[in-house]
Design an enzyme around this catalytic site. Structure first.
Site, PDB file in Angstrom:
ATOM      1  N   ARG A   1      84.732  59.009  21.249  1.00  0.00           N
ATOM      2  CA  ARG A   1      85.671  58.208  20.542  1.00  0.00           C
ATOM      3  C   ARG A   1      87.019  58.651  20.886  1.00  0.00           C
ATOM      4  NH1 ARG A   1      83.518  57.475  14.164  1.00  0.00           N
ATOM      5  NH2 ARG A   1      82.456  55.606  14.477  1.00  0.00           N
TER       6      ARG A   1
ATOM      7  N   GLY B   1      75.821  54.752  14.358  1.00  0.00           N
ATOM      8  CA  GLY B   1      75.926  56.219  14.751  1.00  0.00           C
ATOM      9  C   GLY B   1      74.733  56.960  15.172  1.00  0.00           C
TER      10      GLY B   1
ATOM     11  N   GLY C   1      79.449  50.833  10.952  1.00  0.00           N
ATOM     12  CA  GLY C   1      79.674  49.678   9.861  1.00  0.00           C
ATOM     13  C   GLY C   1      80.328  48.351  10.515  1.00  0.00           C
TER      14      GLY C   1
HETATM   15  C1  3PG Z   1      82.806  55.575  11.221  1.00  0.00           C
HETATM   16  O1  3PG Z   1      82.444  56.989  11.553  1.00  0.00           O
HETATM   17  O2  3PG Z   1      81.699  54.993  10.839  1.00  0.00           O
HETATM   18  C2  3PG Z   1      84.077  55.219  10.899  1.00  0.00           C
HETATM   19  O3  3PG Z   1      85.200  56.232  11.404  1.00  0.00           O
HETATM   20  C3  3PG Z   1      84.443  54.904   9.565  1.00  0.00           C
HETATM   21  O4  3PG Z   1      84.206  56.010   8.559  1.00  0.00           O
HETATM   22  P1  3PG Z   1      83.983  55.919   7.128  1.00  0.00           P
HETATM   23  O5  3PG Z   1      82.549  55.311   7.153  1.00  0.00           O
HETATM   24  O6  3PG Z   1      84.260  57.331   6.260  1.00  0.00           O
HETATM   25  O7  3PG Z   1      84.767  54.702   6.510  1.00  0.00           O
END
Ligand code: 3PG
Ligand code: MG
Length: 403
Positions: free
Chosen positions: A37, A351, A374
């Site tokens: 990232r 992820g 997400g």
């Molecule tokens: C992620 O890793 O999915 C993004 O950085 C968003 O993080 P979060 O789900 O804690 O908002």
């Protein structure tokens, strides 16, 4: 509507507040275990450095819950970024307030600073207008290059654009263009491979992608609910009873559309979902009482791989089984290989799916590994991203000039 980007504005000498997604994985010693990232933001940062902008980066890391947590400070990220850019990147001790304002007003053209974790302040998650205004005071222009956070209605994502001219960075632009292209103009046959634990997390995705693809493949924990809906018993596997109607709708829709829906035909089951567990491969018609589904079986892998080999485009989100445990990893590994072998465009988001692709060594054979989780699901569900909506629209004449 395409959004205005850093390429559409004059950035020379300007202070740019750039929201990035440096929510990187950390190992047990607190070191960055994957810097993808950080690397993904280099094109935007280099573009702006070449044009003598002043770069103020901001990000969250983890979920500190509105207070400072030492293990979630961004200093190690600044250090890593500094190595990648081969120039100093100052890590500030906070993200708003007089000291930060003083530090930022002392910046010269070509300087780069990284503000402290935004989520150390409650105002970030609460999308507090006062906090957004404090961030906006630091800069002349706001840039969103945080695709992975663009689904979050938080101050640094949707609040700051109320107070500053707001444009897209190159990473955000690239991710949006890529998914738009895949979903709207795929080379066919086009497949979506959807896995993961729960139907309820992916229902909106299934409902949207089924109208776009030629092949829809379903695996992972969520397949249990589909198998139940087909009338078979799934032992002690988790079934989302409240999703059975939705699942039936998806199956009915697949019948009415020119879409092939593929579900597991056989599965790997175990008494316990842990390393060393005794496993058995069974057809879905004979899942033993008390067992849990942990992976897709070899006949299913065969079906999925053969269907995928005929595709020219594929998107993948969600593992086929509990791949973190070696006994249950085969299905995910072989589906990853099938996707990597497609001659065409392939995209992976989320992820754990990305972790699987990397762990099994297929990352360099996937066309696009998204930085979003997400956010990818929202796009696949056909929903707008609030962080993108908040940016200024590009002028039609600029779009033509760039095209
Ligand atoms: C992620 O890793 O999915 C993004 O950085 C968003 O993080 P979060 O789900 O804690 O908002
Ligand atoms: Mg997340």
């Amino acid at each position: 509507m395409r959004k205005k980007s850093i390429q559409d504005i004059d950035v020379h000498g300007k202070r740019l507040l750039i929201r990035v997604d440096y929510n990187v994985p950390l190992d047990s010693s607190g070191a960055i275990s994957d810097d993808t990232r950080i690397r993904a933001t280099l094109p935007t940062i280099r573009y702006l450095l070449e044009r003598n902008a002043r770069i103020i980066l901001c990000s969250h890391l983890g979920r500190p819950g509105g207070k400072a947590v030492d293990s979630l400070r961004l200093a190690p990220v600044a250090e890593r970024l500094s190595e990648l850019l081969d120039k100093p990147v100052a890590a500030l001790r906070d993200c708003v307030g007089p000291e930060v304002e003083a530090a930022v007003s002392g910046m010269r053209n070509g300087d780069v600073v990284l503000l402290e974790n935004l989520r150390f302040h409650k105002g970030e998650k609460a999308n507090d207008p006062g906090f957004a205004r404090d961030l906006a005071r630091l800069a002349d222009v706001y840039v969103n290059d945080a695709f992975g956070v663009s689904h979050r209605v938080q101050a640094s994502v949707v609040g700051v654009p109320n107070y500053l001219p707001a444009v897209a960075g190159l990473l955000l632009q690239r991710e949006l263009d890529l998914f738009a292209d895949l979903l709207e103009h795929p080379e066919r046959p086009f497949a979506a491979v959807i896995g993961g634990a729960k139907v309820s997390d992916k229902l909106a995705v299934l409902e949207n992608v089924i109208t776009k693809v030629d092949l829809l493949i379903i695996g992972g924990g969520m397949a249990s609910t589909f198998i139940t809906s087909e009338g078979f018993r799934v032992g002690a596997s988790r079934v989302e009873a409240d999703q059975l109607d939705s699942v039936r709708q998806i199956e009915k829709k697949a019948e009415s559309l020119p879409v092939t829906l593929l579900l597991p035909r056989d599965v790997v089951v175990a008494d316990l979902l842990e390393a060393g567990a005794k496993t058995r491969t069974v057809p879905i018609t004979a899942i033993p009482e008390g067992c849990r589904i942990a992976d897709i079986g070899p006949e299913t892998v065969h079906d999925f791989s053969e269907a995928l080999s005929r595709c020219r485009t594929a998107i993948w989100n969600g593992p086929m089984g509990i791949f973190e445990i070696p006994e249950f990893a085969t299905g995910t590994r072989q589906v990853a290989e099938a996707i990597a072998s497609i001659r065409g465009t392939t995209a992976v988001g989320g992820g754990s799916t990305i972790e699987a692709v990397e762990r099994f060594g297929f990352a360099d054979r996937i066309s696009h590994i998204s930085t979003g989780g997400g956010a990818v699901l929202e796009l696949l569900a056909g929903k707008p991203l609030p962080g993108v909506e908040a940016l200024q629209d590009a002028m039609p004449e600029l779009m033509e000039k760039r095209a």
